[in-house]
Design an enzyme around this catalytic site. Structure first.
Site, mmCIF file in Angstrom:
data_model
loop_
_atom_site.group_PDB
_atom_site.id
_atom_site.type_symbol
_atom_site.label_atom_id
_atom_site.label_comp_id
_atom_site.label_asym_id
_atom_site.label_seq_id
_atom_site.Cartn_x
_atom_site.Cartn_y
_atom_site.Cartn_z
ATOM 1 N N HIS A 193 0.853 -1.202 0.000
ATOM 2 C CA HIS A 193 0.000 0.000 0.000
ATOM 3 C C HIS A 193 0.889 1.252 0.000
ATOM 4 O O HIS A 193 0.719 2.157 -0.812
ATOM 5 C CB HIS A 193 -0.898 -0.003 1.247
ATOM 6 N N HIS A 212 1.812 4.191 -3.071
ATOM 7 C CA HIS A 212 1.705 5.662 -3.009
ATOM 8 C C HIS A 212 2.868 6.292 -3.773
ATOM 9 O O HIS A 212 2.700 7.298 -4.461
ATOM 10 C CB HIS A 212 1.706 6.162 -1.561
ATOM 11 N N TYR A 216 -4.024 14.317 -3.214
ATOM 12 C CA TYR A 216 -4.456 13.621 -2.002
ATOM 13 C C TYR A 216 -5.578 14.355 -1.259
ATOM 14 O O TYR A 216 -5.482 14.657 -0.075
ATOM 15 C CB TYR A 216 -3.240 13.418 -1.086
ATOM 16 N N GLU A 233 -4.865 -6.922 8.043
ATOM 17 C CA GLU A 233 -5.308 -7.943 9.006
ATOM 18 C C GLU A 233 -4.143 -8.551 9.783
ATOM 19 O O GLU A 233 -4.311 -8.964 10.933
ATOM 20 C CB GLU A 233 -6.129 -9.053 8.323
ATOM 21 N N ASP A 288 -10.288 -9.679 12.340
ATOM 22 C CA ASP A 288 -10.687 -8.327 11.927
ATOM 23 C C ASP A 288 -9.586 -7.719 11.067
ATOM 24 O O ASP A 288 -8.546 -8.331 10.845
ATOM 25 C CB ASP A 288 -11.000 -7.450 13.152
ATOM 26 N N HIS A 348 -9.621 8.125 3.059
ATOM 27 C CA HIS A 348 -9.580 6.740 3.546
ATOM 28 C C HIS A 348 -10.979 6.163 3.721
ATOM 29 O O HIS A 348 -11.132 5.007 4.097
ATOM 30 C CB HIS A 348 -8.816 6.671 4.881
HETATM 31 C C1 LIG Z 1 -1.637 0.427 7.837
HETATM 32 C C2 LIG Z 1 -1.706 1.655 6.993
HETATM 33 C C3 LIG Z 1 -2.251 1.311 5.615
HETATM 34 C C4 LIG Z 1 -2.399 2.796 7.680
HETATM 35 C C5 LIG Z 1 -3.625 2.412 8.448
HETATM 36 C C6 LIG Z 1 -4.006 3.553 9.356
HETATM 37 C C7 LIG Z 1 -3.462 3.916 10.573
HETATM 38 N N1 LIG Z 1 -4.167 4.994 10.953
HETATM 39 C C8 LIG Z 1 -4.020 5.766 12.162
HETATM 40 C C9 LIG Z 1 -4.855 5.175 13.238
HETATM 41 C C10 LIG Z 1 -4.416 5.310 14.545
HETATM 42 C C11 LIG Z 1 -5.174 4.817 15.603
HETATM 43 C C12 LIG Z 1 -6.368 4.145 15.348
HETATM 44 C C13 LIG Z 1 -7.205 3.653 16.496
HETATM 45 O O1 LIG Z 1 -8.232 2.953 16.227
HETATM 46 O O2 LIG Z 1 -6.850 3.967 17.643
HETATM 47 C C14 LIG Z 1 -6.808 3.986 14.038
HETATM 48 C C15 LIG Z 1 -6.047 4.491 12.985
HETATM 49 N N2 LIG Z 1 -5.051 5.311 10.016
HETATM 50 N N3 LIG Z 1 -4.941 4.432 9.031
HETATM 51 C C16 LIG Z 1 -2.756 3.896 6.677
HETATM 52 O O3 LIG Z 1 -3.748 3.859 5.974
HETATM 53 N N4 LIG Z 1 -1.860 4.910 6.676
HETATM 54 C C17 LIG Z 1 -2.085 6.088 5.844
HETATM 55 C C18 LIG Z 1 -1.086 7.170 6.255
HETATM 56 C C19 LIG Z 1 -1.424 8.458 5.523
HETATM 57 C C20 LIG Z 1 -0.519 9.559 6.003
HETATM 58 C C21 LIG Z 1 -0.820 10.870 5.290
HETATM 59 N N5 LIG Z 1 -0.274 10.892 3.953
HETATM 60 C C22 LIG Z 1 -1.845 5.747 4.372
HETATM 61 O O4 LIG Z 1 -0.787 5.183 4.027
HETATM 62 O O5 LIG Z 1 -2.743 6.089 3.597
HETATM 63 CA CA LIG Z 2 -4.442 -8.708 3.356
HETATM 64 ZN ZN LIG Z 3 -2.634 5.234 1.912
#
Ligand SMILES: CC(C)[C@H](Cc1cn(Cc2ccc(C(=O)O)cc2)nn1)C(=O)N[C@@H](CCCCN)C(=O)O
Ligand SMILES: [Ca+2]
Ligand SMILES: [Zn+2]
Length: 310
Positions: A141, A145, A156, A184, A194, A225
């Site tokens: 993933h 990007h 974005y 997961e 989950d 997201h």
């Molecule tokens: C594993 C990874 C794919 C990650 C998943 C993720 C992590 N977070 C922060 C996050 C932190 C805490 C919780 C909680 O439930 O307490 C949930 C989410 N939000 N999304 C993710 O989706 N990261 C973003 C980071 C974006 C940074 C800005 N460009 C991305 O790559 O799109």
């Molecule tokens: Ca997977």
């Molecule tokens: Zn992402």
């Protein structure tokens, strides 16, 4: 010289044995997480996030006792190989650019990201996430990007941002092809079954799966997201088939589906593309690859009809 392409060994985040390419000094020690062939290097940020990338991970032998680094390195290699073998792409920039990853970024950081120059992986707090490089779909993933930035450069925010996110999830779920889930392997280590996101059933993790249910607002760059779930559902239906909102889609498989999205990303999508343009780009790509009246083109049209993008 000979010690540039040595096979390293070590356990990953989930305790599984991994092999990967390392570089050793001519004396044979120390060795580094430095894949000279693919130009992939993995660093230890030592729990800070100011002076990146940190220290190149080294070991006194070819065995590395550094699970987060072992997985970040190995999964970057696997993702590199996928893009090279399947699409002939030479690294994220198609120019053999060096791929830098840092693990142990920040203090219990519950996230992973591509920061425009390198990949960053947090250790997680052990509750919401375990070390985030421990999941192939997450590494793919983040690396995607970088590919997107060097191709369509989907901006974005809003719909182009949701497509940026969706392309990363689609390639993540293609490279980690054991299921249609995202994250997961590293999400909620104490709970099994989950995930962060599901491409098969986005609403399972509070994402929409129809354009009429899209989030319109300012959070998370306009819901990048969240609304990614809508395009993720279309991609899932193109690959696996199914009936969604009374529209039946005949699946064409993950392989052809990802070829369509890679072609759309590299040839047709533009920085401000919206969902309507995504539909057109996917139809155009499927037409190029499989023919105007092919089952593949029909699957694309039906899938986008089913998510309300006509
Ligand atoms: C594993 C990874 C794919 C990650 C998943 C993720 C992590 N977070 C922060 C996050 C932190 C805490 C919780 C909680 O439930 O307490 C949930 C989410 N939000 N999304 C993710 O989706 N990261 C973003 C980071 C974006 C940074 C800005 N460009 C991305 O790559 O799109
Ligand atoms: Ca997977
Ligand atoms: Zn992402």
């Amino acid at each position: 010289n000979a010690l540039q392409h040595v096979t390293g060994h070590g356990k990953g985040v989930l305790g599984d044995d991994k092999n990967f390419d390392v570089r050793c000094e001519t004396s044979g020690s120390p060795c580094y997480l430095d894949d000279v062939n693919r130009k992939i290097q993995t660093y230890d940020a030592e729990k800070q996030d100011q002076n990146l990338p940190g220290k190149l991970i080294k070991s006194s032998s070819t065995t590395f006792n550094e699970p987060a680094g072992v997985d970040a390195h190995t999964y970057a290699e696997k993702t590199f190989d996928f893009y090279k073998k399947k699409f002939g792409r030479n690294s994220f920039d198609d120019k053999g650019g060096k791929l830098i990853s840092s693990v142990h970024v920040g203090d219990k950081w519950n996230n992973a990201a591509w920061d425009g120059k390198q990949m960053l992986y947090g250790d997680g707090d052990g509750k919401v996430f375990t070390m985030l490089s421990g999941s192939l779909d997450v590494v793919a993933h983040e690396l995607t990007h970088a590919v997107t930035e060097n191709t369509a450069n989907l901006q974005y925010w809003g719909e182009s941002g949701a497509l940026n996110e969706s392309i990363s999830d689609i390639m993540g779920a293609t490279i980690d092809s054991k299921n249609w889930l995202l994250g997961e392997d590293i999400y909620t280590p104490d709970k099994s079954g989950d995930a962060l996101r599901s491409l098969a059933d986005p609403p399972k993790y509070k994402q929409p799966d129809h354009y009429k249910d899209r989030y319109i607002g300012f959070q998370d760059n306009g819901g990048v997201h969240t609304n990614s779930g809508i395009n993720n559902k279309a991609a899932y239906l193109i690959a696996a088939g199914g009936t969604h909102h009374q529209v039946k889609v005949q699946g064409i498989g993950r392989d052809k589906m990802s070829a369509i999205y890679y072609r759309a990303l590299t040839l047709y999508l533009t920085p401000n593309a919206d969902f309507a343009e995504m539909r057109k780009a996917a139809i155009e790509s499927a037409t190029d690859l499989y023919g105007a009246n092919s089952a593949e083109v029909t699957a694309v049209k039906k899938a986008y009809d089913s998510i309300g993008v006509n």
